[in-house]
Design an enzyme around this catalytic site. Sequence first.
Site, PDB file in Angstrom:
ATOM      1  N   PRO A  10       0.792  -1.232   0.000  1.00 56.51           N
ATOM      2  CA  PRO A  10       0.000   0.000   0.000  1.00 56.51           C
ATOM      3  C   PRO A  10       0.823   1.279   0.000  1.00 56.51           C
ATOM      4  CG  PRO A  10      -0.094  -1.070   2.141  1.00 56.51           C
ATOM      5  CD  PRO A  10       0.563  -2.054   1.195  1.00 56.51           C
ATOM      6  N   ASN A  11       0.336   2.204  -0.779  1.00 50.93           N
ATOM      7  CA  ASN A  11       0.834   3.584  -0.881  1.00 50.93           C
ATOM      8  C   ASN A  11       2.107   3.733  -1.704  1.00 50.93           C
ATOM      9  OD1 ASN A  11      -1.294   4.670   0.791  1.00 50.93           O
ATOM     10  ND2 ASN A  11      -0.252   3.691   2.522  1.00 50.93           N
ATOM     11  N   ARG A  18       5.953  12.697  -1.796  1.00 47.10           N
ATOM     12  CA  ARG A  18       6.318  13.302  -0.512  1.00 47.10           C
ATOM     13  C   ARG A  18       7.435  12.478   0.135  1.00 47.10           C
ATOM     14  NH1 ARG A  18       4.115  10.336   3.637  1.00 47.10           N
ATOM     15  NH2 ARG A  18       2.485   8.901   2.986  1.00 47.10           N
ATOM     16  N   TYR A  23      12.330   8.292   1.116  1.00 54.03           N
ATOM     17  CA  TYR A  23      12.098   7.338   0.021  1.00 54.03           C
ATOM     18  C   TYR A  23      12.750   7.737  -1.302  1.00 54.03           C
ATOM     19  CZ  TYR A  23       8.557   5.573   3.245  1.00 54.03           C
ATOM     20  OH  TYR A  23       7.923   5.056   4.340  1.00 54.03           O
ATOM     21  N   ASN A  74       7.922  -5.816  -1.494  1.00 56.19           N
ATOM     22  CA  ASN A  74       7.912  -4.712  -0.528  1.00 56.19           C
ATOM     23  C   ASN A  74       6.504  -4.691   0.057  1.00 56.19           C
ATOM     24  OD1 ASN A  74       7.844  -2.404   0.990  1.00 56.19           O
ATOM     25  ND2 ASN A  74       9.010  -1.174  -0.472  1.00 56.19           N
ATOM     26  N   ALA A  77       3.501  -1.133   4.762  1.00 56.98           N
ATOM     27  CA  ALA A  77       3.068  -1.188   6.173  1.00 56.98           C
ATOM     28  C   ALA A  77       2.504  -2.547   6.561  1.00 56.98           C
ATOM     29  CB  ALA A  77       2.045  -0.086   6.445  1.00 56.98           C
ATOM     30  N   GLU A  98      12.442  -9.975   0.732  1.00 57.92           N
ATOM     31  CA  GLU A  98      11.692  -8.810   1.218  1.00 57.92           C
ATOM     32  C   GLU A  98      12.565  -7.564   1.048  1.00 57.92           C
ATOM     33  OE1 GLU A  98      10.984  -9.128   5.400  1.00 57.92           O
ATOM     34  OE2 GLU A  98       9.946  -7.185   5.547  1.00 57.92           O
ATOM     35  N   HIS A 100      12.699  -3.217   1.670  1.00 56.67           N
ATOM     36  CA  HIS A 100      12.158  -1.932   2.122  1.00 56.67           C
ATOM     37  C   HIS A 100      13.115  -0.849   1.632  1.00 56.67           C
ATOM     38  CE1 HIS A 100       9.067  -3.602   4.756  1.00 56.67           C
ATOM     39  NE2 HIS A 100       9.957  -4.554   5.016  1.00 56.67           N
ATOM     40  N   ILE A 101      12.548   0.206   1.100  1.00 58.65           N
ATOM     41  CA  ILE A 101      13.374   1.306   0.586  1.00 58.65           C
ATOM     42  C   ILE A 101      14.120   1.972   1.744  1.00 58.65           C
ATOM     43  CG2 ILE A 101      13.293   3.568  -0.558  1.00 58.65           C
ATOM     44  CD1 ILE A 101      10.693   2.496  -1.982  1.00 58.65           C
ATOM     45  N   SER A 102      13.403   2.217   2.814  1.00 59.36           N
ATOM     46  CA  SER A 102      13.993   2.894   3.973  1.00 59.36           C
ATOM     47  C   SER A 102      14.542   1.870   4.967  1.00 59.36           C
ATOM     48  CB  SER A 102      12.932   3.761   4.659  1.00 59.36           C
ATOM     49  OG  SER A 102      11.896   2.950   5.187  1.00 59.36           O
ATOM     50  N   ARG A 107      13.715   3.789  12.179  1.00 62.49           N
ATOM     51  CA  ARG A 107      12.527   4.658  12.157  1.00 62.49           C
ATOM     52  C   ARG A 107      11.648   4.401  13.395  1.00 62.49           C
ATOM     53  NH1 ARG A 107       9.797   4.507   6.486  1.00 62.49           N
ATOM     54  NH2 ARG A 107       8.840   6.383   7.361  1.00 62.49           N
ATOM     55  N   ARG A 111       7.813   0.208  13.121  1.00 63.69           N
ATOM     56  CA  ARG A 111       8.398  -0.259  11.856  1.00 63.69           C
ATOM     57  C   ARG A 111       9.547  -1.240  12.079  1.00 63.69           C
ATOM     58  NH1 ARG A 111       6.072   3.296   7.978  1.00 63.69           N
ATOM     59  NH2 ARG A 111       5.711   5.344   8.892  1.00 63.69           N
TER      60      ARG A 111
HETATM   61  O1  CA2 Z   1      10.714   1.624   3.334  1.00 63.63           O
HETATM   62  C1  CA2 Z   1       9.819   1.006   2.743  1.00 63.63           C
HETATM   63  O2  CA2 Z   1       9.938   0.574   1.602  1.00 63.63           O
HETATM   64  C2  CA2 Z   1       8.470   0.806   3.437  1.00 63.63           C
HETATM   65  O3  CA2 Z   1       8.033  -0.512   3.144  1.00 63.63           O
HETATM   66  C3  CA2 Z   1       7.525   1.833   2.838  1.00 63.63           C
HETATM   67  C4  CA2 Z   1       6.154   1.889   3.505  1.00 63.63           C
HETATM   68  C5  CA2 Z   1       6.290   1.956   5.028  1.00 63.63           C
HETATM   69  O4  CA2 Z   1       5.010   1.818   5.621  1.00 63.63           O
HETATM   70  C6  CA2 Z   1       7.204   0.875   5.587  1.00 63.63           C
HETATM   71  O5  CA2 Z   1       7.335   1.075   6.990  1.00 63.63           O
HETATM   72  C7  CA2 Z   1       8.574   0.954   4.948  1.00 63.63           C
HETATM   73  C8  CA2 Z   1       5.407   3.145   3.069  1.00 63.63           C
HETATM   74  C9  CA2 Z   1       5.061   3.174   1.633  1.00 63.63           C
HETATM   75  C10 CA2 Z   1       4.520   4.533   1.277  1.00 63.63           C
HETATM   76  O6  CA2 Z   1       5.469   5.164   0.463  1.00 63.63           O
HETATM   77  C11 CA2 Z   1       5.319   6.473   0.080  1.00 63.63           C
HETATM   78  C12 CA2 Z   1       6.461   7.160  -0.139  1.00 63.63           C
HETATM   79  C13 CA2 Z   1       6.424   8.448  -0.530  1.00 63.63           C
HETATM   80  C14 CA2 Z   1       5.213   9.079  -0.729  1.00 63.63           C
HETATM   81  C15 CA2 Z   1       4.061   8.385  -0.525  1.00 63.63           C
HETATM   82  C16 CA2 Z   1       4.109   7.060  -0.128  1.00 63.63           C
END
Ligand code: CA2
Length: 149
Positions: A10-11, A18, A23, A74, A77, A98, A100-102, A107, A111
Amino acid sequence: MSEILVLNGPNLNRLGSREPLIYGSGTYEELVEYCKDVGEAVGRTIEVRQTNSEAEMIEWLHEAADLETPVVLNPAAWGHYSYALRDACALLTAPLVEVHISNIHAREDFRHTSVISPVARGVIAGLGVEGYADAIQAVVRFVAQAETK
Ligand code: CA2
């Protein structure tokens, strides 16, 4: 192995809109192109998908289990709390990495946990979108290793 599925939760379709410090500033569309380029470089077809529906993601994982398709996931959340997603990942027969970008460990506390990691072959976090390239390369290596056994 001809295909690798890169599944995004999701997202992630809003990447680039943003939080560039966390990210990066690349968009989801750029991530898709990047993964496909990496696939071309390693001689594999990469299919990249994203969903905001947990049910759809679980269906995709079932499809990957049935077709023995390797997966880069990925979970976004969902990875922090979805046992349904974890159970679907546990059904996979080909390697799962698996990503994760971050760096989720640097964090917020919620997370720090991934319910997916224990059922993944490998985990990458905090390497930016380049982590997807590392994950794809790792999957290719794991599959090649399995084929020589
Ligand atoms: O770091 C990652 O790849 C995450 O999986 C990204 C998820 C977050 O909930 C995980 O804790 C870590 C969030 C994805 C939403 O990404 C956005 C980034 C920029 C703008 C809008 C959404």
